[in-house]
Motif scaffolding. Structure first.
Motif, PDB file in Angstrom:
ATOM      1  N   MET A  64      40.878  18.670 -58.412  1.00  0.00           N
ATOM      2  CA  MET A  64      40.645  17.859 -57.349  1.00  0.00           C
ATOM      3  C   MET A  64      40.445  16.477 -57.841  1.00  0.00           C
ATOM      4  O   MET A  64      40.868  15.516 -57.234  1.00  0.00           O
ATOM      5  CB  MET A  64      39.578  18.665 -56.670  1.00  0.00           C
ATOM      6  N   ALA A  65      39.631  16.272 -59.099  1.00  0.00           N
ATOM      7  CA  ALA A  65      39.305  15.087 -59.661  1.00  0.00           C
ATOM      8  C   ALA A  65      40.563  14.284 -60.069  1.00  0.00           C
ATOM      9  O   ALA A  65      40.475  12.907 -60.096  1.00  0.00           O
ATOM     10  CB  ALA A  65      38.283  15.070 -60.763  1.00  0.00           C
ATOM     11  N   ILE A  66      41.657  15.149 -60.546  1.00  0.00           N
ATOM     12  CA  ILE A  66      42.772  14.596 -60.929  1.00  0.00           C
ATOM     13  C   ILE A  66      43.418  13.857 -59.726  1.00  0.00           C
ATOM     14  O   ILE A  66      43.970  12.930 -60.056  1.00  0.00           O
ATOM     15  CB  ILE A  66      43.471  15.384 -61.708  1.00  0.00           C
ATOM     16  N   ASN A  67      43.559  14.532 -58.544  1.00  0.00           N
ATOM     17  CA  ASN A  67      44.373  14.120 -57.312  1.00  0.00           C
ATOM     18  C   ASN A  67      43.748  12.923 -56.982  1.00  0.00           C
ATOM     19  O   ASN A  67      44.251  11.858 -56.491  1.00  0.00           O
ATOM     20  CB  ASN A  67      44.215  15.042 -56.247  1.00  0.00           C
ATOM     21  N   ARG A  68      42.369  12.479 -56.924  1.00  0.00           N
ATOM     22  CA  ARG A  68      41.454  11.560 -56.669  1.00  0.00           C
ATOM     23  C   ARG A  68      41.752  10.352 -57.481  1.00  0.00           C
ATOM     24  O   ARG A  68      42.288   9.269 -56.785  1.00  0.00           O
ATOM     25  CB  ARG A  68      39.863  11.756 -56.440  1.00  0.00           C
ATOM     26  N   THR A  69      42.012  10.559 -58.762  1.00  0.00           N
ATOM     27  CA  THR A  69      42.182   9.534 -59.957  1.00  0.00           C
ATOM     28  C   THR A  69      43.714   9.122 -59.410  1.00  0.00           C
ATOM     29  O   THR A  69      43.845   7.699 -59.316  1.00  0.00           O
ATOM     30  CB  THR A  69      42.107   9.766 -61.088  1.00  0.00           C
ATOM     31  N   VAL A  70      44.563  10.017 -59.386  1.00  0.00           N
ATOM     32  CA  VAL A  70      45.965   9.502 -58.929  1.00  0.00           C
ATOM     33  C   VAL A  70      46.233   8.763 -57.806  1.00  0.00           C
ATOM     34  O   VAL A  70      46.975   7.910 -57.822  1.00  0.00           O
ATOM     35  CB  VAL A  70      46.956  10.813 -58.966  1.00  0.00           C
ATOM     36  N   LEU A  71      45.604   9.284 -56.869  1.00  0.00           N
ATOM     37  CA  LEU A  71      45.599   8.735 -55.151  1.00  0.00           C
ATOM     38  C   LEU A  71      44.950   7.233 -55.459  1.00  0.00           C
ATOM     39  O   LEU A  71      45.458   6.107 -54.874  1.00  0.00           O
ATOM     40  CB  LEU A  71      44.628   9.575 -54.259  1.00  0.00           C
ATOM     41  N   GLY A  72      43.700   7.140 -56.205  1.00  0.00           N
ATOM     42  CA  GLY A  72      43.282   5.717 -56.160  1.00  0.00           C
ATOM     43  C   GLY A  72      44.081   4.914 -57.128  1.00  0.00           C
ATOM     44  O   GLY A  72      44.230   3.491 -57.073  1.00  0.00           O
ATOM     45  N   PHE A  73      44.585   5.448 -58.098  1.00  0.00           N
ATOM     46  CA  PHE A  73      45.605   4.345 -58.967  1.00  0.00           C
ATOM     47  C   PHE A  73      46.838   4.152 -58.235  1.00  0.00           C
ATOM     48  O   PHE A  73      47.069   2.956 -58.169  1.00  0.00           O
ATOM     49  CB  PHE A  73      46.166   5.172 -60.220  1.00  0.00           C
ATOM     50  N   GLY A  74      47.420   5.121 -57.565  1.00  0.00           N
ATOM     51  CA  GLY A  74      48.540   4.515 -56.782  1.00  0.00           C
ATOM     52  C   GLY A  74      47.879   3.410 -55.537  1.00  0.00           C
ATOM     53  O   GLY A  74      48.887   2.477 -55.065  1.00  0.00           O
ATOM     54  N   ALA A  75      46.879   3.767 -54.964  1.00  0.00           N
ATOM     55  CA  ALA A  75      46.466   2.828 -53.877  1.00  0.00           C
ATOM     56  C   ALA A  75      46.338   1.473 -54.422  1.00  0.00           C
ATOM     57  O   ALA A  75      46.517   0.383 -53.966  1.00  0.00           O
ATOM     58  CB  ALA A  75      45.120   3.232 -53.116  1.00  0.00           C
ATOM     59  N   GLY A  76      45.761   1.341 -55.799  1.00  0.00           N
ATOM     60  CA  GLY A  76      45.696   0.146 -56.466  1.00  0.00           C
ATOM     61  C   GLY A  76      46.816  -0.490 -56.683  1.00  0.00           C
ATOM     62  O   GLY A  76      46.620  -1.748 -56.669  1.00  0.00           O
ATOM     63  N   ILE A  77      48.140   0.125 -57.259  1.00  0.00           N
ATOM     64  CA  ILE A  77      49.131  -0.194 -57.547  1.00  0.00           C
ATOM     65  C   ILE A  77      49.741  -0.855 -56.104  1.00  0.00           C
ATOM     66  O   ILE A  77      50.485  -2.192 -56.162  1.00  0.00           O
ATOM     67  CB  ILE A  77      50.182   0.641 -58.082  1.00  0.00           C
ATOM     68  N   LEU A  78      49.642  -0.131 -55.046  1.00  0.00           N
ATOM     69  CA  LEU A  78      50.185  -0.487 -53.864  1.00  0.00           C
ATOM     70  C   LEU A  78      49.376  -1.889 -53.272  1.00  0.00           C
ATOM     71  O   LEU A  78      50.139  -2.832 -52.909  1.00  0.00           O
ATOM     72  CB  LEU A  78      49.969   0.259 -52.806  1.00  0.00           C
ATOM     73  N   ALA A  79      48.197  -2.018 -53.280  1.00  0.00           N
ATOM     74  CA  ALA A  79      47.269  -3.230 -53.272  1.00  0.00           C
ATOM     75  C   ALA A  79      47.995  -4.388 -54.047  1.00  0.00           C
ATOM     76  O   ALA A  79      48.307  -5.448 -53.341  1.00  0.00           O
ATOM     77  CB  ALA A  79      45.998  -3.080 -53.403  1.00  0.00           C
ATOM     78  N   PHE A  80      47.899  -4.076 -55.221  1.00  0.00           N
ATOM     79  CA  PHE A  80      48.438  -5.137 -56.141  1.00  0.00           C
ATOM     80  C   PHE A  80      49.959  -5.886 -55.517  1.00  0.00           C
ATOM     81  O   PHE A  80      50.022  -7.011 -55.818  1.00  0.00           O
ATOM     82  CB  PHE A  80      48.452  -4.678 -57.585  1.00  0.00           C
ATOM     83  N   SER A  81      50.706  -4.623 -55.404  1.00  0.00           N
ATOM     84  CA  SER A  81      51.942  -5.127 -55.045  1.00  0.00           C
ATOM     85  C   SER A  81      51.987  -5.806 -53.667  1.00  0.00           C
ATOM     86  O   SER A  81      52.851  -6.892 -53.729  1.00  0.00           O
ATOM     87  CB  SER A  81      52.889  -3.923 -54.916  1.00  0.00           C
ATOM     88  N   VAL A  82      51.244  -5.644 -52.623  1.00  0.00           N
ATOM     89  CA  VAL A  82      51.280  -6.255 -51.491  1.00  0.00           C
ATOM     90  C   VAL A  82      50.670  -7.569 -51.873  1.00  0.00           C
ATOM     91  O   VAL A  82      51.310  -8.673 -51.248  1.00  0.00           O
ATOM     92  CB  VAL A  82      50.622  -5.540 -50.529  1.00  0.00           C
ATOM     93  N   LEU A  83      49.612  -7.699 -52.536  1.00  0.00           N
ATOM     94  CA  LEU A  83      49.129  -9.019 -52.892  1.00  0.00           C
ATOM     95  C   LEU A  83      49.888  -9.833 -53.649  1.00  0.00           C
ATOM     96  O   LEU A  83      50.021 -11.363 -53.313  1.00  0.00           O
ATOM     97  CB  LEU A  83      47.741  -8.908 -53.364  1.00  0.00           C
ATOM     98  N   SER A  84      50.687  -9.312 -54.650  1.00  0.00           N
ATOM     99  CA  SER A  84      51.557 -10.112 -55.421  1.00  0.00           C
ATOM    100  C   SER A  84      52.682 -10.672 -54.420  1.00  0.00           C
ATOM    101  O   SER A  84      53.121 -11.665 -54.627  1.00  0.00           O
ATOM    102  CB  SER A  84      52.207  -9.506 -56.453  1.00  0.00           C
ATOM    103  N   ALA A  85      53.253  -9.894 -53.620  1.00  0.00           N
ATOM    104  CA  ALA A  85      54.404 -10.246 -52.997  1.00  0.00           C
ATOM    105  C   ALA A  85      53.902 -11.349 -51.883  1.00  0.00           C
ATOM    106  O   ALA A  85      54.608 -12.302 -51.581  1.00  0.00           O
ATOM    107  CB  ALA A  85      54.877  -8.932 -52.126  1.00  0.00           C
ATOM    108  N   MET A  86      52.714 -11.660 -51.582  1.00  0.00           N
ATOM    109  CA  MET A  86      52.142 -12.537 -50.457  1.00  0.00           C
ATOM    110  C   MET A  86      52.101 -13.673 -51.161  1.00  0.00           C
ATOM    111  O   MET A  86      52.389 -14.911 -50.579  1.00  0.00           O
ATOM    112  CB  MET A  86      50.938 -11.803 -49.738  1.00  0.00           C
ATOM    113  N   PHE A  87      51.464 -13.815 -52.511  1.00  0.00           N
ATOM    114  CA  PHE A  87      50.931 -15.060 -52.772  1.00  0.00           C
ATOM    115  C   PHE A  87      51.881 -15.652 -54.273  1.00  0.00           C
ATOM    116  O   PHE A  87      52.006 -16.686 -54.325  1.00  0.00           O
ATOM    117  CB  PHE A  87      49.513 -14.738 -53.474  1.00  0.00           C
ATOM    118  N   LEU A  88      52.554 -14.636 -55.071  1.00  0.00           N
ATOM    119  CA  LEU A  88      53.057 -15.094 -56.079  1.00  0.00           C
ATOM    120  C   LEU A  88      54.279 -16.042 -55.878  1.00  0.00           C
ATOM    121  O   LEU A  88      54.512 -17.077 -56.580  1.00  0.00           O
ATOM    122  CB  LEU A  88      53.947 -13.854 -56.656  1.00  0.00           C
TER     123      LEU A  88
END
Length: 133
Positions: A1-25
């Protein structure tokens, strides 16, 4: 269960970074003299000879692709007395080939009031001197 949260958090972080990069870069790159892919992805300002030159498109939004870029042809430049042009540098393009930076041959040693970027064959975009003498 802890691995799934880590993977989910990492995926959410990548998604947030991608969206912010697409908006401001794109805006950040264009403000600092880099071109974006495509005909209308020209930079807001470009440096040449210790001065800055401003382009024809306003940079008040992140994406300027919906605006039409008015190119000058070689005939237009000849009629305005801006020919012949000589290469003085290049403008880096994100994920693409650099674009040529040109000035009038007779003004190469002085501070020109206009420089030109070759966007595609037969399409010259003028940039005007920013600021005073």
């Amino acid at each position: 269960m802890a691995i799934n949260r880590t993977v989910l958090g990492f995926g959410a972080g990548i998604l947030a970074f991608s969206v912010l990069s697409a908006m401001f870069l794109p805006r950040v790159l264009r403000q600092h003299g880099y071109a974006l892919p495509g005909r209308n992805g020209i930079p807001c300002t470009i440096p040449y000879g210790q001065r800055s030159y401003v382009g024809p498109l306003e940079c008040d939004r992140d994406y300027m692709y919906e605006k039409t870029l008015n190119c000058r042809s070689q005939t237009d430049l000849i009629n305005k007395g801006w020919w012949p042009l000589e290469r003085v540098g290049s403008i880096p393009t994100l994920l693409g080939a650099s674009r040529l930076l040109l000035v009038e041959s007779r003004l190469k040693q002085d501070t020109p009031t206009a420089v030109f970027m070759l966007v595609e064959p037969g399409c010259y975009v003028p940039y005007s001197l920013l600021g005073g003498p």
